[in-house]
Design a protein around this motif. Structure first.
Motif, PDB file in Angstrom:
ATOM      1  N   ASP A 128     -31.855  54.134  75.595  1.00  0.00           N
ATOM      2  CA  ASP A 128     -30.759  54.576  76.476  1.00  0.00           C
ATOM      3  C   ASP A 128     -29.348  54.676  75.694  1.00  0.00           C
ATOM      4  N   LEU A 129     -29.108  53.910  74.834  1.00  0.00           N
ATOM      5  CA  LEU A 129     -28.155  53.913  73.986  1.00  0.00           C
ATOM      6  C   LEU A 129     -28.022  55.129  73.063  1.00  0.00           C
ATOM      7  N   ILE A 130     -29.421  55.735  72.579  1.00  0.00           N
ATOM      8  CA  ILE A 130     -29.236  56.770  71.581  1.00  0.00           C
ATOM      9  C   ILE A 130     -29.116  58.072  72.502  1.00  0.00           C
ATOM     10  N   ILE A 131     -29.676  58.070  73.828  1.00  0.00           N
ATOM     11  CA  ILE A 131     -29.419  59.192  74.232  1.00  0.00           C
ATOM     12  C   ILE A 131     -27.726  59.349  74.895  1.00  0.00           C
ATOM     13  N   GLU A 132     -27.486  58.393  75.385  1.00  0.00           N
ATOM     14  CA  GLU A 132     -25.931  58.157  75.869  1.00  0.00           C
ATOM     15  C   GLU A 132     -25.068  58.701  74.659  1.00  0.00           C
ATOM     16  N   ARG A 133     -25.308  58.051  73.485  1.00  0.00           N
ATOM     17  CA  ARG A 133     -24.421  58.447  72.398  1.00  0.00           C
ATOM     18  C   ARG A 133     -24.755  59.854  71.543  1.00  0.00           C
ATOM     19  N   GLY A 134     -25.731  60.011  71.707  1.00  0.00           N
ATOM     20  CA  GLY A 134     -26.101  61.245  70.971  1.00  0.00           C
ATOM     21  C   GLY A 134     -26.206  60.766  69.513  1.00  0.00           C
ATOM     22  N   LEU A 135     -26.438  59.544  69.082  1.00  0.00           N
ATOM     23  CA  LEU A 135     -26.495  59.297  67.703  1.00  0.00           C
ATOM     24  C   LEU A 135     -27.553  58.250  67.548  1.00  0.00           C
ATOM     25  N   ILE A 136     -28.304  58.099  66.334  1.00  0.00           N
ATOM     26  CA  ILE A 136     -29.578  57.304  66.259  1.00  0.00           C
ATOM     27  C   ILE A 136     -28.963  55.834  65.774  1.00  0.00           C
ATOM     28  N   ASP A 137     -27.888  55.896  65.111  1.00  0.00           N
ATOM     29  CA  ASP A 137     -27.320  54.748  64.648  1.00  0.00           C
ATOM     30  C   ASP A 137     -26.867  53.612  65.816  1.00  0.00           C
ATOM     31  N   VAL A 138     -27.601  52.628  66.295  1.00  0.00           N
ATOM     32  CA  VAL A 138     -27.302  51.700  67.091  1.00  0.00           C
ATOM     33  C   VAL A 138     -27.222  50.387  66.399  1.00  0.00           C
ATOM     34  N   SER A 139     -26.413  49.401  66.707  1.00  0.00           N
ATOM     35  CA  SER A 139     -26.249  48.150  65.914  1.00  0.00           C
ATOM     36  C   SER A 139     -27.260  47.246  66.884  1.00  0.00           C
ATOM     37  N   PHE A 140     -27.829  45.972  66.021  1.00  0.00           N
ATOM     38  CA  PHE A 140     -28.594  44.943  66.753  1.00  0.00           C
ATOM     39  C   PHE A 140     -27.779  44.137  67.960  1.00  0.00           C
ATOM     40  N   SER A 141     -26.137  44.194  67.601  1.00  0.00           N
ATOM     41  CA  SER A 141     -25.429  43.576  68.824  1.00  0.00           C
ATOM     42  C   SER A 141     -25.402  44.443  70.121  1.00  0.00           C
ATOM     43  N   ASP A 142     -25.464  45.740  69.710  1.00  0.00           N
ATOM     44  CA  ASP A 142     -25.301  46.585  70.876  1.00  0.00           C
ATOM     45  C   ASP A 142     -26.565  46.549  71.636  1.00  0.00           C
ATOM     46  N   ILE A 143     -27.675  46.553  70.858  1.00  0.00           N
ATOM     47  CA  ILE A 143     -29.204  46.570  71.771  1.00  0.00           C
ATOM     48  C   ILE A 143     -29.151  45.109  72.322  1.00  0.00           C
ATOM     49  N   ALA A 144     -28.670  44.007  71.731  1.00  0.00           N
ATOM     50  CA  ALA A 144     -28.808  42.702  72.614  1.00  0.00           C
ATOM     51  C   ALA A 144     -27.795  42.735  73.777  1.00  0.00           C
ATOM     52  N   GLN A 145     -26.752  43.426  73.463  1.00  0.00           N
ATOM     53  CA  GLN A 145     -25.918  43.337  74.760  1.00  0.00           C
ATOM     54  C   GLN A 145     -26.493  44.337  75.883  1.00  0.00           C
ATOM     55  N   ARG A 146     -26.862  45.420  75.452  1.00  0.00           N
ATOM     56  CA  ARG A 146     -27.510  46.395  76.762  1.00  0.00           C
ATOM     57  C   ARG A 146     -28.571  45.719  77.189  1.00  0.00           C
ATOM     58  N   SER A 147     -29.690  45.159  76.344  1.00  0.00           N
ATOM     59  CA  SER A 147     -30.724  44.619  76.869  1.00  0.00           C
ATOM     60  C   SER A 147     -30.888  43.092  77.530  1.00  0.00           C
ATOM     61  N   GLY A 148     -29.860  42.573  77.121  1.00  0.00           N
ATOM     62  CA  GLY A 148     -29.888  41.146  77.379  1.00  0.00           C
ATOM     63  C   GLY A 148     -30.738  40.209  76.733  1.00  0.00           C
ATOM     64  N   VAL A 149     -31.187  41.026  75.623  1.00  0.00           N
ATOM     65  CA  VAL A 149     -32.438  40.085  74.722  1.00  0.00           C
ATOM     66  C   VAL A 149     -31.540  39.385  73.493  1.00  0.00           C
ATOM     67  N   ASN A 150     -31.680  38.254  73.136  1.00  0.00           N
ATOM     68  CA  ASN A 150     -31.095  37.730  71.893  1.00  0.00           C
ATOM     69  C   ASN A 150     -31.283  38.669  70.635  1.00  0.00           C
ATOM     70  N   SER A 151     -30.417  38.894  69.928  1.00  0.00           N
ATOM     71  CA  SER A 151     -30.724  39.718  69.051  1.00  0.00           C
ATOM     72  C   SER A 151     -31.933  39.178  67.899  1.00  0.00           C
ATOM     73  N   ALA A 152     -32.033  37.938  67.795  1.00  0.00           N
ATOM     74  CA  ALA A 152     -32.792  37.342  66.963  1.00  0.00           C
ATOM     75  C   ALA A 152     -34.283  37.865  67.449  1.00  0.00           C
ATOM     76  N   LEU A 153     -34.599  38.110  68.413  1.00  0.00           N
ATOM     77  CA  LEU A 153     -35.818  38.531  68.976  1.00  0.00           C
ATOM     78  C   LEU A 153     -35.990  40.008  68.395  1.00  0.00           C
ATOM     79  N   ILE A 154     -35.039  40.853  68.418  1.00  0.00           N
ATOM     80  CA  ILE A 154     -35.242  42.016  67.844  1.00  0.00           C
ATOM     81  C   ILE A 154     -36.302  42.044  66.426  1.00  0.00           C
ATOM     82  N   LYS A 155     -35.736  41.060  65.660  1.00  0.00           N
ATOM     83  CA  LYS A 155     -36.299  40.888  64.300  1.00  0.00           C
ATOM     84  C   LYS A 155     -37.725  40.302  64.700  1.00  0.00           C
TER      85      LYS A 155
END
Lengths: 214, 214
Positions: free
Chosen positions: A28-55
């Motif tokens: 969703d973030l990539i589609i909205e922004r039209g850019l591939i580059d999204v940060s871990f903190s953006d992903i954590a905030q949007r998903s509600g999932v702790n960014s440690a879990l991305i790793k």
């Protein structure tokens, strides 16, 4: 089912959910922004999932993006494999193939840019996986349809490699043309009707382009 | 010419050189890395120009990238305007137009990605400039050629907007397909012969696709 079984299975189920939740957030973030580059903190905030879990799930950002790419493309490739086994004429197979690619890019307009991003940033790690899993199957399917049409005398001989760039480029460019559609043509969004028109136009044009003349 | 004239003119000349030097450095870095994102310090290092001068000439990175985009596309648009005035048949104009776009993308394979990067990052500032200067002239030229062909009875009626996405996408995808060429088709670089083959294939295919059938 014992309580122990339930306890043993629960983490798996929620693991799938969390993983998918993360992928949906990035999608969703990539589609909205039209850019591939999204940060871990953006992903954590949007998903509600702790960014440690991305790793934990994906290792690093490239791992996450590779999973996103596979999530977008692999289901379409399964459909494509089924299409090849259908009794349809080569012409109809080609129409359905073009419709399938336009639909995939329409749903995931970042696919090609994501592929090039991963190859430029992490080429050594992912290039053969991307080629084997995602590019070759499409090129091979087109080659099979082209050969079938040639054998049946309906298509003229066409180099499948040149054909691949032609068709994939045409399908892709339409899907991320939202901006130019708006500013150059006054069209504000790609409606289902417009998508249908494009599929019809492109199928006709590509088919007319390779049909053997009587 | 007095010494004063020389002194007064020198800065202008070197200003053009420095500006061009910076643009060449960015051009080369983007092509080598396959990524739009280059830092001021990379550019300074490659060009040998102090990074403060990047700000002086272009304001910020977006300004630099917009200048790079214009540098890549504007000369081709001039060629295209000349082509429209030639006495060639609509079919020949279309072939030459396709050759021109393939050549531009071959030389500057980042053009489309750069355009989308600028629009996603700096849309408010650059979108109408990009549309008016760079997108509309191409779409308009294609429309003129298509109408000419239709009027002469050689082309069937074609929606110029759908045609635009088809042709631009097909030309663009080939130029940044270096990776997939290598891995999916075992082709290691786009030679002049391969480029000629692609232009010939694509022109034939696009033309056959829109020719009025007898």
């Amino acid at each position: 089912m014992t309580a122990r079984d339930v306890a043993a299975r629960k983490p798996e189920v929620s693991e799938v959910d969390t993983r998918e939740q993360l992928l949906i957030a990035v999608n969703d973030l990539i589609i909205e922004r039209g850019l591939i580059d999204v940060s871990f903190s953006d992903i954590a905030q949007r998903s509600g999932v702790n960014s440690a879990l991305i790793k934990y799930y994906f290792g690093n950002k490239a791992g996450l993006l590779m999973a996103l790419l596979e999530r977008a493309i692999l289901p379409s490739l399964k459909q494509m494999e089924l299409l090849l086994k259908m009794p349809d004429s080569p012409q109809d197979k080609l129409r359905k193939h073009i419709m399938g690619i336009v639909n995939t890019y329409h749903r995931y307009p970042y696919v090609n840019r994501l592929m090039h991003y991963l190859l430029a940033e992490e080429g050594d790690k992912y290039e053969s996986r991307i080629a084997e899993e995602l590019v070759k199957p499409v090129a091979r399917a087109q080659e099979i349809i082209l050969q079938e049409g040639e054998k049946k005398g309906v298509f003229r001989p066409v180099d499948p490699m040149l054909f691949y760039y032609h068709v994939i480029g045409a399908c892709d460019h339409f899907s991320h043309g939202r901006f130019s559609l708006k500013h150059a043509f006054g069209v504000h969004s790609i409606t289902d009707d417009l998508k249908r028109d494009y599929v019809a136009y492109l199928s006709d044009s590509v088919l007319n382009g390779i049909l053997r003349k009587e």
